[in-house]
Motif scaffolding. Sequence first.
Motif, short mmCIF file in Angstrom:
data_model
loop_
_atom_site.label_atom_id
_atom_site.label_comp_id
_atom_site.label_asym_id
_atom_site.label_seq_id
_atom_site.Cartn_x
_atom_site.Cartn_y
_atom_site.Cartn_z
N ARG A 5 30.27 1.84 16.44
CA ARG A 5 29.26 2.82 16.45
C ARG A 5 29.48 4.09 17.28
N VAL A 6 28.53 5.08 16.90
CA VAL A 6 28.92 6.52 17.68
C VAL A 6 27.97 6.41 18.75
N THR A 7 28.59 6.97 19.96
CA THR A 7 27.46 7.35 21.21
C THR A 7 26.81 8.82 20.64
N PRO A 8 25.81 8.74 20.83
CA PRO A 8 24.80 9.93 20.45
C PRO A 8 25.29 11.19 21.64
N SER A 9 25.55 12.37 21.16
CA SER A 9 25.80 13.34 21.71
C SER A 9 25.48 14.61 21.44
N LEU A 10 24.98 15.64 22.39
CA LEU A 10 24.41 17.01 21.84
C LEU A 10 25.48 18.08 22.57
N TRP A 11 25.92 18.91 21.80
CA TRP A 11 26.78 19.97 22.43
C TRP A 11 26.30 21.15 22.04
N ILE A 12 26.18 22.21 22.78
CA ILE A 12 25.80 23.56 22.68
C ILE A 12 26.82 24.47 23.18
N ASP A 13 27.28 25.20 22.02
CA ASP A 13 28.26 26.24 22.05
C ASP A 13 29.52 25.31 22.81
N GLY A 14 30.01 24.35 22.27
CA GLY A 14 31.09 23.69 22.81
C GLY A 14 30.94 23.00 24.02
N ALA A 15 29.96 23.10 24.74
CA ALA A 15 29.69 22.10 26.05
C ALA A 15 28.62 21.25 26.06
N PRO A 16 28.62 20.27 26.71
CA PRO A 16 27.60 19.23 26.67
C PRO A 16 26.11 19.82 27.02
N ALA A 17 25.16 19.62 26.18
CA ALA A 17 23.94 20.37 26.16
C ALA A 17 23.23 19.90 27.66
N ARG A 87 24.54 17.09 12.87
CA ARG A 87 23.05 17.91 12.76
C ARG A 87 23.61 19.28 13.56
N VAL A 88 23.81 20.31 12.66
CA VAL A 88 24.07 21.69 13.30
C VAL A 88 23.00 22.42 13.29
N SER A 89 22.54 22.97 14.44
CA SER A 89 21.36 23.61 14.61
C SER A 89 21.58 25.10 15.34
N LEU A 90 20.86 26.06 14.94
CA LEU A 90 20.89 27.28 15.47
C LEU A 90 19.48 27.64 16.05
N PHE A 91 19.64 28.41 17.28
CA PHE A 91 18.59 28.67 18.08
C PHE A 91 19.04 29.79 19.02
N VAL A 103 17.23 39.94 18.49
CA VAL A 103 18.20 40.07 17.51
C VAL A 103 19.88 39.68 17.92
N GLY A 104 20.35 39.01 17.25
CA GLY A 104 21.96 38.72 17.64
C GLY A 104 22.32 37.53 17.33
N GLN A 105 23.44 37.08 17.57
CA GLN A 105 24.15 35.72 17.09
C GLN A 105 23.49 34.75 17.74
N PRO A 106 23.04 33.77 17.19
CA PRO A 106 22.33 32.70 17.63
C PRO A 106 23.67 31.61 18.44
N ARG A 107 22.74 30.68 19.29
CA ARG A 107 23.59 29.69 19.88
C ARG A 107 23.95 28.23 18.72
N VAL A 108 24.69 27.60 19.07
CA VAL A 108 25.05 26.38 18.11
C VAL A 108 24.83 24.98 18.92
N MET A 109 24.03 24.30 18.47
CA MET A 109 24.02 22.82 18.81
C MET A 109 24.57 22.10 17.91
N VAL A 110 25.38 21.19 17.95
CA VAL A 110 26.04 20.13 17.37
C VAL A 110 25.44 18.70 17.99
#
Length: 270
Positions: A5-17, A87-91, A103-110
């Motif tokens: 089983r996968v331990t759910p995790s959220l990362w933003i721009d490569g670091a823990p959210a 789930r790859v999100s842009l914000f 306007v610009g490059q958004p952040r990435v949450m995985v």
Amino acid sequence: MDDRRVTPSLWIDGAPATAEALAHQALVNYGAYTSFGVENGAARGLDLHLERLRDASVELFGEAVPEDRLRALMRAAIGSREACWLRVSLFSDQISNRNPTWVGQPRVMVGVFDPPPPLRTRVRLQVQAHERMAPRLKHVANMDLLTTRRRARADGFDDALFADRDGVLSEGTLWNIGFVRDDRVTWPRGPMLAGVTQRLIETGLAGVGLDSETRPVSREMSTGFRQAFICNSATPACPVGEIDGRALEIDPALIDRLRAAWASNPPQAI
């Protein structure tokens, strides 16, 4: 205990959210995402998911996230896991209700999760008059999807199939639909999300002895089809048992062919 089983995790721009970044997303409902299963570091239709993120990023934020950055962030989030759901999100935390003009490059949450189970062995659909805002985008404004699904469930159905103001069918809450007659799949034409799974099935149809067409399908015209199926990334093909109380035929062999058409697309390394 299943140690796979996968331990759910959220990362933003490569670091823990962080709580701050997550609070912004909870309060500002602006962005886009895509989601898909990963096995051994690869995913079917990865190029299409990346294309979806690129197009949404340009439209919503004015600038695309480079593909190599997206791939690196996904690989880092997956780590050593053999199978998971991404789930790859842009914000952007520079965009708010009071100031939406950045306007610009958004952040990435995985987000990394356990693969979700497929949908039921069959679904009962209720046609509802509804058109999603910006249907070409897989955006995060999902209140209408939950509302229509809740309404369908309250009325004794499993899910909602959307029709526009003229009664032309398009898509469902989180899936595309295909109608089948003889050996031909008919995809509805209308404003909707171009589903990755739909496109993968389309690519593999000839290899399983099926062909296809895309044309408008009205609510009335749908009664001329004896079979239908829905598809999304978690469920390559699920038969439709009824639409608005009208029973449809279910052919397990057809569903197997559709799943084989999807599986004929090799996984692409992230």
